[in-house]
Scaffold this active site. Structure first.
Site, PDB file in Angstrom:
ATOM      1  N   SER A 146      53.636 -59.586  15.945  1.00 30.44           N
ATOM      2  CA  SER A 146      54.348 -60.734  15.723  1.00 30.44           C
ATOM      3  C   SER A 146      55.457 -60.002  14.805  1.00 30.44           C
ATOM      4  O   SER A 146      55.173 -59.531  13.897  1.00 30.44           O
ATOM      5  CB  SER A 146      53.922 -61.763  15.145  1.00 30.44           C
ATOM      6  OG  SER A 146      54.356 -63.230  14.605  1.00 30.44           O
ATOM      7  N   TYR A 159      48.940 -66.703   8.292  1.00 32.87           N
ATOM      8  CA  TYR A 159      48.884 -66.013  10.151  1.00 32.87           C
ATOM      9  C   TYR A 159      49.759 -64.188  10.250  1.00 32.87           C
ATOM     10  O   TYR A 159      49.260 -63.324  10.888  1.00 32.87           O
ATOM     11  CB  TYR A 159      49.891 -67.226  10.136  1.00 32.87           C
ATOM     12  CG  TYR A 159      50.267 -66.093  12.299  1.00 32.87           C
ATOM     13  CD1 TYR A 159      49.259 -66.550  13.449  1.00 32.87           C
ATOM     14  CD2 TYR A 159      51.380 -66.001  12.075  1.00 32.87           C
ATOM     15  CE1 TYR A 159      49.376 -66.215  14.280  1.00 32.87           C
ATOM     16  CE2 TYR A 159      51.987 -65.370  13.639  1.00 32.87           C
ATOM     17  CZ  TYR A 159      50.814 -65.545  14.412  1.00 32.87           C
ATOM     18  OH  TYR A 159      52.023 -65.356  15.971  1.00 32.87           O
TER      19      TYR A 159
HETATM   20  N1  NAP Z   1      54.006 -68.307  20.392  1.00 31.31           N
HETATM   21  C1  NAP Z   1      54.642 -67.509  19.515  1.00 31.31           C
HETATM   22  O1  NAP Z   1      55.669 -68.304  18.995  1.00 31.31           O
HETATM   23  C2  NAP Z   1      54.474 -66.046  19.045  1.00 31.31           C
HETATM   24  C3  NAP Z   1      54.986 -65.442  18.444  1.00 31.31           C
HETATM   25  C4  NAP Z   1      54.711 -64.090  18.069  1.00 31.31           C
HETATM   26  C5  NAP Z   1      53.330 -63.559  18.662  1.00 31.31           C
HETATM   27  N2  NAP Z   1      52.357 -64.513  19.138  1.00 31.31           N
HETATM   28  C6  NAP Z   1      51.645 -64.200  19.861  1.00 31.31           C
HETATM   29  O2  NAP Z   1      50.728 -63.876  20.547  1.00 31.31           O
HETATM   30  C7  NAP Z   1      49.569 -64.285  21.576  1.00 31.31           C
HETATM   31  C8  NAP Z   1      49.057 -65.065  22.463  1.00 31.31           C
HETATM   32  O3  NAP Z   1      50.138 -66.505  21.554  1.00 31.31           O
HETATM   33  P1  NAP Z   1      50.320 -67.370  22.867  1.00 31.31           P
HETATM   34  O4  NAP Z   1      51.558 -67.787  22.488  1.00 31.31           O
HETATM   35  O5  NAP Z   1      50.501 -66.988  23.757  1.00 31.31           O
HETATM   36  O6  NAP Z   1      50.216 -68.555  22.787  1.00 31.31           O
HETATM   37  P2  NAP Z   1      48.465 -69.339  23.339  1.00 31.31           P
HETATM   38  O7  NAP Z   1      49.211 -70.211  24.299  1.00 31.31           O
HETATM   39  O8  NAP Z   1      47.948 -70.322  21.458  1.00 31.31           O
HETATM   40  O9  NAP Z   1      47.457 -68.401  23.135  1.00 31.31           O
HETATM   41  C9  NAP Z   1      46.712 -68.179  22.568  1.00 31.31           C
HETATM   42  C10 NAP Z   1      45.269 -67.681  22.746  1.00 31.31           C
HETATM   43  O10 NAP Z   1      44.266 -67.505  22.019  1.00 31.31           O
HETATM   44  C11 NAP Z   1      43.055 -67.926  22.104  1.00 31.31           C
HETATM   45  N3  NAP Z   1      41.915 -68.015  21.145  1.00 31.31           N
HETATM   46  C12 NAP Z   1      42.313 -68.060  19.973  1.00 31.31           C
HETATM   47  N4  NAP Z   1      40.916 -68.269  19.589  1.00 31.31           N
HETATM   48  C13 NAP Z   1      40.018 -67.740  20.085  1.00 31.31           C
HETATM   49  C14 NAP Z   1      38.876 -66.552  19.990  1.00 31.31           C
HETATM   50  N5  NAP Z   1      38.296 -67.035  19.265  1.00 31.31           N
HETATM   51  N6  NAP Z   1      38.363 -66.302  20.890  1.00 31.31           N
HETATM   52  C15 NAP Z   1      38.622 -66.210  22.740  1.00 31.31           C
HETATM   53  N7  NAP Z   1      40.354 -66.500  22.464  1.00 31.31           N
HETATM   54  C16 NAP Z   1      40.785 -67.085  21.219  1.00 31.31           C
HETATM   55  C17 NAP Z   1      42.968 -69.448  22.740  1.00 31.31           C
HETATM   56  O11 NAP Z   1      42.539 -69.463  23.965  1.00 31.31           O
HETATM   57  P3  NAP Z   1      41.528 -70.990  23.739  1.00 31.31           P
HETATM   58  O12 NAP Z   1      41.640 -71.485  25.100  1.00 31.31           O
HETATM   59  O13 NAP Z   1      40.183 -71.033  24.213  1.00 31.31           O
HETATM   60  O14 NAP Z   1      41.929 -72.233  22.545  1.00 31.31           O
HETATM   61  C18 NAP Z   1      44.722 -69.360  23.464  1.00 31.31           C
HETATM   62  O15 NAP Z   1      44.627 -69.132  24.644  1.00 31.31           O
HETATM   63  C19 NAP Z   1      49.058 -64.541  19.657  1.00 31.31           C
HETATM   64  O16 NAP Z   1      48.564 -63.484  19.503  1.00 31.31           O
HETATM   65  C20 NAP Z   1      50.034 -65.113  19.270  1.00 31.31           C
HETATM   66  O17 NAP Z   1      49.545 -64.713  17.854  1.00 31.31           O
HETATM   67  C21 NAP Z   1      53.160 -66.140  19.516  1.00 31.31           C
END
Ligand code: NAP
Ligand code: FAD
Lengths: 253, 505
Positions: A146, A159
């Protein structure tokens, strides 16, 4: 196998219910990726996403259990899924938690949780996945870092520091994989409108899971080692990186 | 069978050792070695343990999609067998000189048998009075080595591709074609016998009449039926190391095709180069060159004493650090324009050397590096004679998209052979080199594939690096026949390559 133009035929999405992960699965399926496996904690949530991945063109899909916190299981998880499904051209590490910054500032356990998922959990499964990719002699390990890891911000440094950790680990891992046929690609999105950021005020240059997915597909094609989304973020961050601390601290970001 | 004394009575001319280029600096085997043929080493019956091998990144001539494999360089047929038997579920594949453009001769995470040391003439039967000759060679022998041996003795390989740096094993596994396809067919049509080490532990001698299914599954079978250890094939007699060549310029595609249909039968060799960037009225303009081996009497007097001297020269080598973007629509357009203007409107009986006529690019070592770090691909297809319009559509689409391609090569094929995966079928074949990097190239080529399938044509797998697997059955309708024979020869499926994984073979 990936082809001469970087198209891939199989992908494993770890964090299979992540919005960015699913969007990427769909984008890959639309470009000839026929086998997609989602791995995560919530099988029902993942299964609910399968039809859209099917419709995008993936003929073969599967869902397997995975918990980032259960690091003892990671090696056997990777061995099993590679054993059952043979090669993966892409392994995408897409799980993560944003955490509650305010809470984590006073509650050590809350801070540790963020680090355990985003840093320790990701590192653990990447070690196992890198081993499998090295053995198969090809493939790309893609990890969602990120921009928050680029420079710790007052508003989300718990984070941010976890992302800084996994980003540094991934860069080193990438260097260690040169010559193995496999490689690592680090993806650094800015604010993405997804489950994770639901209810938050979008930051400037906010983007979507679909845009991140397209950038990942592009990076696979061009052989990039680092992908910024949107690509402008790269220049924004390189400016921000050099701001004096007192100025940076006061920025409303 | 001639004795050594018979052979000695045909003194070789000009067999100076020459250094052969490596397929790629990053993945070359022994790199360079003299082409003088040593004692045959294949089938020597030595019982050496297989050497440990080394981990290498391998890619094809297009320098795309490198993968890592464990490479072994066996010294004997027994060692080949030991390596094949040692293959695990990641499998094993043979590799010649890596001149296939894509991923046919690489095997990620598995074993690769580099045939570099399996080289040499095993036997020959040359009867100049009856004009019939045949030769048995180990499969790693290159056509370059063979030409150095054969030409001074008055013989030539039955088929040569656009480069001499291919092995006999690679020539069989791709069932290669040359400028004489319209008259004499592809390489395997001249093979009378070959020895194949299969995945079931057997070593089989295959002939077109004794074991037609296995023979033809191996012809064009891309190494997936086993490792060819040696082969016997017929030769073309020649009086000189030169060709008499007629050249003519054609103003557009119709003109070019009409000239080819009209006159090809009079020539053993025929090929046309077309300018793929020319548009509008001059779309498909090109230069047709056709010829045959020159007779001694065709040569000027002063050349006759050295008539069969074969000394190809290497002009220069492209450095390993060629900048990206060197091959772009501007440079290519300029090159094509000069090249077309320079070609004679019509020229008859021009005398050209074998390397100049057949292998003009072999003079530039490692020319594939010109395309920069991201590499390039070659798109080659064949469509039935009646589908000449498809050739036009493909050129139109490419030139409209501004896809830089040096020259396209167009040629007519006669009907194909029984090999289910053998590429040539009756009709028009077009081949063009395309640099990688332009966005949208993948979808563009996918569209071209659809045009080719619609016309009843197919893509050449030895050049492919990006075909969608679902088109395989339409392009190669006898794919299932091939699969059946292959599963008989290799029940456990030990022969695998990146190409076989990518195309689901
Ligand atoms: N959204 C942003 O602004 C942003 C920006 C930069 C980077 N990112 C990164 O991109 C990635 C994807 O994020 P996203 O935006 O797609 O958010 P998201 O839809 O909330 O996806 C995150 C996923 O991580 C899973 N997770 C959480 N804890 C876990 C665990 N202990 N074991 C297995 N799975 C787990 C969650 O699954 P559950 O259904 O089990 O909760 C959730 O589906 C993340 O690494 C995030 O940090 C996001
Ligand atoms: C400049 C250039 C021009 C060309 N022109 C032509 C042309 O005009 N016509 C044409 O048909 N092709 C042409 N080709 C393609 C080339 O002829 C084929 O790809 C050929 O197979 C290359 O031989 P190789 O020894 O380099 O084999 P590799 O590229 O190393 O391997 C090709 C295939 O052969 C298999 N193989 C190799 N050795 C053995 C063995 N001993 N036993 C079993 N399988 C084996 C490999 O597994 C692989 O599937 C050209 C290539 C280049 C670079």
């Amino acid at each position: 196998m990936n082809d001469a133009l970087g198209s891939v035929q199989s992908a494993l999405v770890i964090g299979g219910s992540s919005d960015i992960g699913v969007a990427t699965a769909r984008a890959l399926a639309g470009r000839g990726c026929r086998r997609i496996v989602l791995a995560g904690r919530d099988p029902d949530a993942m299964r609910a996403r399968l039809p859209s991945i099917h419709d995008a063109g993936a003929a073969e899909t599967d869902v397997v259990p995975f918990d980032a916190l259960d690091t003892d299981s990671h090696e056997s998880f990777v061995e099993d899924v590679f054993g059952r499904h043979h090669d993966f051209d892409v392994v995408l590490v897409a799980f993560g938690v944003l955490g509650d910054q305010a809470k984590a500032e006073s509650d050590g356990a809350a801070a540790v949780h963020v680090a355990m998922v985003n840093y320790v959990g990701a590192m653990s499964v990447m070690v196992a996945a890198a081993k499998a990719l090295r053995r198969q002699g090809h493939g790309v390990l893609v990890v969602l870092s990120s921009v928050a890891g680029e420079r710790a911000r007052r508003s989300n440094f718990v984070y941010g520091s976890s992302k800084a950790g996994i980003d540094a680990f991934a860069q080193g891992l990438a260097d260690s994989m040169v010559g193995t046929g496999a490689r690592v690609m680090v993806v650094r999105p800015g604010f993405v409108k997804s489950k994770m950021t639901e209810g938050e005020e979008p930051a400037p240059l906010a983007t979507t899971p679909e845009a991140v997915a397209e950038a990942i597909v592009g990076g696979l094609g061009s052989g990039a080692t680092t992908v910024w989304v949107p690509s402008k973020m790269r220049w924004v961050m390189s400016a921000l990186r050099h701001l004096p601390r007192p100025v940076f601290r006061r920025l409303p970001i | 069978m001639p004795t050594d004394a018979d052979l000695a009575s045909v003194p070789p001319e000009g067999t100076d050792p020459e250094v052969r280029p490596s397929p790629d600096a990053a993945n070359a085997g022994a790199g360079t070695r003299p082409t003088g043929l040593g004692a045959p080493r294949a089938g020597g019956g030595q019982h050496l343990p297989p050497p440990g091998g080394d981990d290498v990144l391998l890619n094809g001539w297009g320098r795309t999609a490198p993968t890592r494999a464990r490479r072994h360089v066996p010294l004997s047929a027994d060692e080949v067998g030991a390596i094949v038997d040692a293959a695990d579920r990641r499998g094993v594949i043979a590799r010649g000189l890596g001149r296939s453009y894509g991923d046919a001769a690489q095997n990620a995470g598995g074993l690769v048998i580099d045939t570099d040391a399996l080289s040499g003439v095993l036997d020959s039967d040359l009867d100049p009075t009856r004009g019939r000759g045949s030769i048995s060679v180990a499969a790693g022998t290159s056509l370059d080595e063979l030409m150095h041996w054969l030409v001074p003795r008055g013989w030539f390989v039955p088929v040569t591709p656009g480069t001499r740096f291919v092995t006999v094993g690679g020539a069989i596994a791709a069932d290669i074609h040359g400028k004489n396809h319209h008259a004499e067919g592809s390489f395997c049509e001249h093979v009378t016998s070959m020895t194949l080490r299969t995945g079931d532990g057997e070593t089989r001698i295959l002939t077109p009449s004794g074991s037609p299914e296995e023979f033809w599954a191996t012809a064009g079978g891309l190494g997936l039926t086993g490792v060819v250890l040696d082969a016997t094939f017929d030769l073309i007699p020649l009086e000189t190391a030169f060709l008499t060549v007629d050249a003519e310029r054609a103003a557009d595609l119709d003109d070019l095709m009409a000239r080819m249909v009209d006159g090809d039968e009079r020539y053993r060799y025929s090929v046309a180069w077309i300018d793929c960037l020319a548009t509008g009225r001059s779309l498909g303009r090109g230069v047709l060159t056709r010829g045959d081996h020159a007779k001694l009497s065709d040569l000027p007097f002063q050349r006759r004493p050295q008539a069969r001297s074969f000394k190809p020269a290497s002009l220069f080598s492209v450095p390993g650090t060629a900048p990206p973007g060197l091959v772009n629509p501007l440079t290519v357009r300029a090159f094509n324009e000069v090249w077309f203007r320079k070609a004679p409107r019509r020229r008859r009986g021009h005398i050209e050397s074998i390397p100049w006529f057949f292998h003009p690019l072999d003079g530039i070592l490692d020319w594939n590096r010109l395309y920069g770090p991201r590499g390039f691909l070659q798109y080659q297809f064949v469509v039935p004679t009646a589908a000449g319009e498809t050739v036009r559509h493909v050129i139109e689409k490419l030139s409209r998209a501004g896809t830089a391609s040096f020259l396209g090569v167009i040629k007519r094929f006669r009907p194909g052979n029984p090999g289910p995966l053998s590429f040539p079928t009756e009709g028009w074949t077009l081949a063009l080199d395309i640099p990688i990097g332009r966005p949208g190239l993948g979808p563009l080529l996918d569209d071209l594939d659809d045009l080719v399938v619609e016309a009843g044509g197919r893509i050449y797998l030895a050049k492919d690096s990006r075909l969608r697997p679902e088109l395989m059955a339409a392009m190669y309708p006898r794919l299932d026949d091939w699969r059946e024979v292959r599963s008989k020869l290799d029940p456990a499926g030990v022969f695998r390559s990146d190409l076989s994984r990518r195309l689901g073979l």
